[in-house]
Design a protein around this motif. Structure first.
Motif, PDB file in Angstrom:
ATOM      1  N   THR A   1      -0.663   0.157 -15.039  1.00 53.19           N
ATOM      2  CA  THR A   1       0.695   0.674 -15.215  1.00 53.19           C
ATOM      3  C   THR A   1       1.633  -0.417 -15.729  1.00 53.19           C
ATOM      4  O   THR A   1       2.456  -0.178 -16.623  1.00 53.19           O
ATOM      5  CB  THR A   1       1.223   1.229 -13.880  1.00 53.19           C
ATOM      6  OG1 THR A   1       0.387   2.296 -13.453  1.00 53.19           O
ATOM      7  CG2 THR A   1       2.650   1.729 -14.019  1.00 53.19           C
TER       8      THR A   1
ATOM      9  N   ARG B   1       0.812  -1.219   0.000  1.00 55.01           N
ATOM     10  CA  ARG B   1       0.000   0.000   0.000  1.00 55.01           C
ATOM     11  C   ARG B   1       0.851   1.277   0.000  1.00 55.01           C
ATOM     12  O   ARG B   1       0.468   2.287  -0.594  1.00 55.01           O
ATOM     13  CB  ARG B   1      -0.923   0.010   1.214  1.00 55.01           C
ATOM     14  CG  ARG B   1      -2.004   1.080   1.128  1.00 55.01           C
ATOM     15  CD  ARG B   1      -2.771   1.243   2.438  1.00 55.01           C
ATOM     16  NE  ARG B   1      -3.202  -0.028   3.000  1.00 55.01           N
ATOM     17  CZ  ARG B   1      -3.844  -0.135   4.148  1.00 55.01           C
ATOM     18  NH1 ARG B   1      -4.113   0.943   4.878  1.00 55.01           N
ATOM     19  NH2 ARG B   1      -4.210  -1.319   4.613  1.00 55.01           N
TER      20      ARG B   1
ATOM     21  N   LEU C   1      -5.005   0.169 -10.683  1.00 52.80           N
ATOM     22  CA  LEU C   1      -4.130   1.186 -11.280  1.00 52.80           C
ATOM     23  C   LEU C   1      -2.720   0.628 -11.500  1.00 52.80           C
ATOM     24  O   LEU C   1      -2.086   0.897 -12.531  1.00 52.80           O
ATOM     25  CB  LEU C   1      -4.077   2.417 -10.382  1.00 52.80           C
ATOM     26  CG  LEU C   1      -5.340   3.285 -10.360  1.00 52.80           C
ATOM     27  CD1 LEU C   1      -5.227   4.368  -9.290  1.00 52.80           C
ATOM     28  CD2 LEU C   1      -5.583   3.921 -11.733  1.00 52.80           C
ATOM     29  N   ALA C   2      -2.234  -0.166 -10.542  1.00 48.29           N
ATOM     30  CA  ALA C   2      -0.918  -0.774 -10.700  1.00 48.29           C
ATOM     31  C   ALA C   2      -0.902  -1.742 -11.874  1.00 48.29           C
ATOM     32  O   ALA C   2       0.068  -1.784 -12.650  1.00 48.29           O
ATOM     33  CB  ALA C   2      -0.521  -1.499  -9.417  1.00 48.29           C
TER      34      ALA C   2
ATOM     35  N   GLN D   1      -6.237   0.639  -5.942  1.00 49.00           N
ATOM     36  CA  GLN D   1      -4.783   0.759  -6.100  1.00 49.00           C
ATOM     37  C   GLN D   1      -4.236  -0.379  -6.956  1.00 49.00           C
ATOM     38  O   GLN D   1      -3.364  -0.166  -7.809  1.00 49.00           O
ATOM     39  CB  GLN D   1      -4.103   0.764  -4.734  1.00 49.00           C
ATOM     40  CG  GLN D   1      -4.289   2.037  -3.941  1.00 49.00           C
ATOM     41  CD  GLN D   1      -3.659   1.942  -2.569  1.00 49.00           C
ATOM     42  OE1 GLN D   1      -3.826   0.942  -1.862  1.00 49.00           O
ATOM     43  NE2 GLN D   1      -2.917   2.973  -2.175  1.00 49.00           N
TER      44      GLN D   1
ATOM     45  N   GLU E   1       1.622   3.208  -5.698  1.00 54.20           N
ATOM     46  CA  GLU E   1       1.408   4.284  -6.672  1.00 54.20           C
ATOM     47  C   GLU E   1       2.690   4.669  -7.400  1.00 54.20           C
ATOM     48  O   GLU E   1       2.648   5.497  -8.319  1.00 54.20           O
ATOM     49  CB  GLU E   1       0.797   5.491  -5.958  1.00 54.20           C
ATOM     50  CG  GLU E   1      -0.614   5.187  -5.426  1.00 54.20           C
ATOM     51  CD  GLU E   1      -1.198   6.305  -4.594  1.00 54.20           C
ATOM     52  OE1 GLU E   1      -0.515   7.333  -4.410  1.00 54.20           O
ATOM     53  OE2 GLU E   1      -2.337   6.140  -4.122  1.00 54.20           O
ATOM     54  N   ARG E   2       3.815   4.049  -7.033  1.00 49.69           N
ATOM     55  CA  ARG E   2       5.088   4.324  -7.711  1.00 49.69           C
ATOM     56  C   ARG E   2       5.603   3.103  -8.482  1.00 49.69           C
ATOM     57  O   ARG E   2       6.798   2.990  -8.751  1.00 49.69           O
ATOM     58  CB  ARG E   2       6.125   4.807  -6.689  1.00 49.69           C
ATOM     59  CG  ARG E   2       5.784   6.175  -6.112  1.00 49.69           C
ATOM     60  CD  ARG E   2       6.843   6.687  -5.166  1.00 49.69           C
ATOM     61  NE  ARG E   2       6.874   5.967  -3.909  1.00 49.69           N
ATOM     62  CZ  ARG E   2       6.062   6.182  -2.880  1.00 49.69           C
ATOM     63  NH1 ARG E   2       5.122   7.096  -2.964  1.00 49.69           N
ATOM     64  NH2 ARG E   2       6.172   5.478  -1.756  1.00 49.69           N
TER      65      ARG E   2
ATOM     66  N   PRO F   1      -2.872  -3.365  -0.283  1.00 54.89           N
ATOM     67  CA  PRO F   1      -3.430  -2.255  -1.068  1.00 54.89           C
ATOM     68  C   PRO F   1      -4.918  -2.459  -1.322  1.00 54.89           C
ATOM     69  O   PRO F   1      -5.443  -3.569  -1.215  1.00 54.89           O
ATOM     70  CB  PRO F   1      -2.627  -2.318  -2.369  1.00 54.89           C
ATOM     71  CG  PRO F   1      -2.260  -3.756  -2.511  1.00 54.89           C
ATOM     72  CD  PRO F   1      -2.071  -4.281  -1.112  1.00 54.89           C
TER      73      PRO F   1
END
Length: 380
Positions: free
Chosen positions: A208, A156, A204-205, A201, A160-161, A197
């Motif tokens: 990506t 978590r 979105l991962a 989240q 986001e990175r 997470p």
């Protein structure tokens, strides 16, 4: 039943490690250095593995570079014809040790990272200065011409990175990146409420990762492992119990997976009790959940029973209290809805305090998580 030999041997040569990662997969109670197998025994095991048909050896720990005899073991594995991989944090590698390992025949290095942000990374890893040491070690690996994998452990606090971590791995010269969400056993189970997470989240991962796979196709291979708590189907843990991988602990216990010792009542033989082939083929522990005969319904009649092999036995134990139960990650499990409730409840809470190795509270806290899911149902 004919049992083919394992594809790979995970050699956990030590539990010693300067890091204190809050998702560490090693046992809550570690074996001291005084109980580690000596070099000669490890070399005998490597002989047996190669003769039996094992193709790869992954030197791991703990931190395997804490053992000064690691180059000797790598050299012996190379002479045996085994493909050699080093799974390391990178924090103890230096410009003397790494060339010695390369000269011994080491072919591949996997270095873990916790984030692109040093402060966040070192909060998770529990070691000040570790982030920069890891990056330096990764650069040395590629300078020596060794294959490099970067293993980015996702939770978590860094999910986001993910894109930034993939970019970092590519810049370091990695040919492979593992975007591996934390799997909730051992220390990660104790820290699940702070690490898991949310579904948003995760989505979105995943987006990506798919975009990065397209952008880096032909340059970097990206493996992706999601957290089971957000899945509908279980993974074939370790390729299936006693199917593809064999794990040997520092003191010599032979395991189907690194978390198998959490299952009560099971006895695992050591490499001092018999040959690797004998233990792999005939030990009660390896045969208890091997194949499909042990499976309850709905696994026994499922058309995926030889794909996921019933999922993870240790996860079934942790979430239902029964290692022989259907993995509750599976949507056919009677516990599946409770897993979703648990995931939703924990990911909606604020990221709480983390427990580190050496924390006197953690044994009680971890054991509080390790039980049947009745408590989780009440929480939902």
């Amino acid at each position: 039943m004919t049992v083919p030999p394992p594809l790979a041997l995970l050699a956990e040569v030590t539990h010693r490690c300067p890091m204190r990662c809050v998702y560490c997969s090693n046992p809550l109670a570690l074996e001291p250095a005084s109980r580690e197998l000596p070099t000669a025994v490890w070399n005998r095991v490597l002989n047996e593995a190669a003769d039996y048909g094992v193709l790869q050896v992954h030197f791991s720990g703990g931190e395997p570079t804490a053992r000064p005899d690691l180059p000797d073991m790598v050299a012996h594995a190379t002479r045996c014809g085994l493909y050699t991989n080093l799974i390391t944090s990178g924090v103890l590698l230096d410009k003397t040790q790494l060339p010695a390992l390369a000269d011994a025949g080491l072919e591949h290095v996997q270095i873990s990272i916790q984030d692109v942000d040093p402060t966040s990374a070192e909060r998770i890893g529990g070691l000040t200065g570790a982030h920069e040491r890891k990056l330096t070690a990764a650069r040395w690996v590629t300078e020596l011409g060794l294959a490099l994998t970067i293993n980015a452990v996702i939770h978590r606090g860094n999910v986001e990175r993910v894109g930034d971590m993939i970019e970092l791995a590519a810049a370091l010269g990695a040919g492979r990146v593992e975007i591996a969400h934390v799997q909730y056993y051992g220390w990660a189970l104790a820290n699940r409420a702070a690490l898991l997470p949310s579904r948003q989240q995760l989505d979105l991962a995943t987006k990506t990762v798919e975009e990065a796979r397209t952008a880096l196709r032909g340059r970097v291979m990206i493996d992706y492992v999601i957290p089971d708590y957000h899945a509908r189907l279980p993974k074939a843990c370790m390729g299936g119990w006693g199917q593809r991988f064999v794990n040997i602990e520092p003191m010599g216990r032979v395991l189907p997976c690194h978390a198998a010792t959490t299952i009560p009542g099971m006895r695992f033989e050591t490499v001092l009790d018999g040959s690797l082939a004998q233990i792999w083929e005939h030990s009660a522990a390896f045969n208890q959940f091997r194949g499909t005969e042990w499976m309850p319904e709905p696994c026994a009649s499922c058309n995926r029973r030889e794909i996921d092999w019933g999922g993870c036995r240790c996860q079934a134990l942790a979430l239902t209290g029964d290692a022989a139960a259907t993995d509750p990650v599976c949507h056919k499990s009677p516990y599946h809805a409770t897993v979703k409730t648990l995931a939703g409840a924990e990911t909606s809470s604020e990221q709480g305090a983390l427990f580190y190795r050496g924390d006197r509270r953690v044994q009680q806290t971890a054991m509080g998580y390790l039980g049947p899911m009745a408590g989780a149902a009440e929480h939902g």
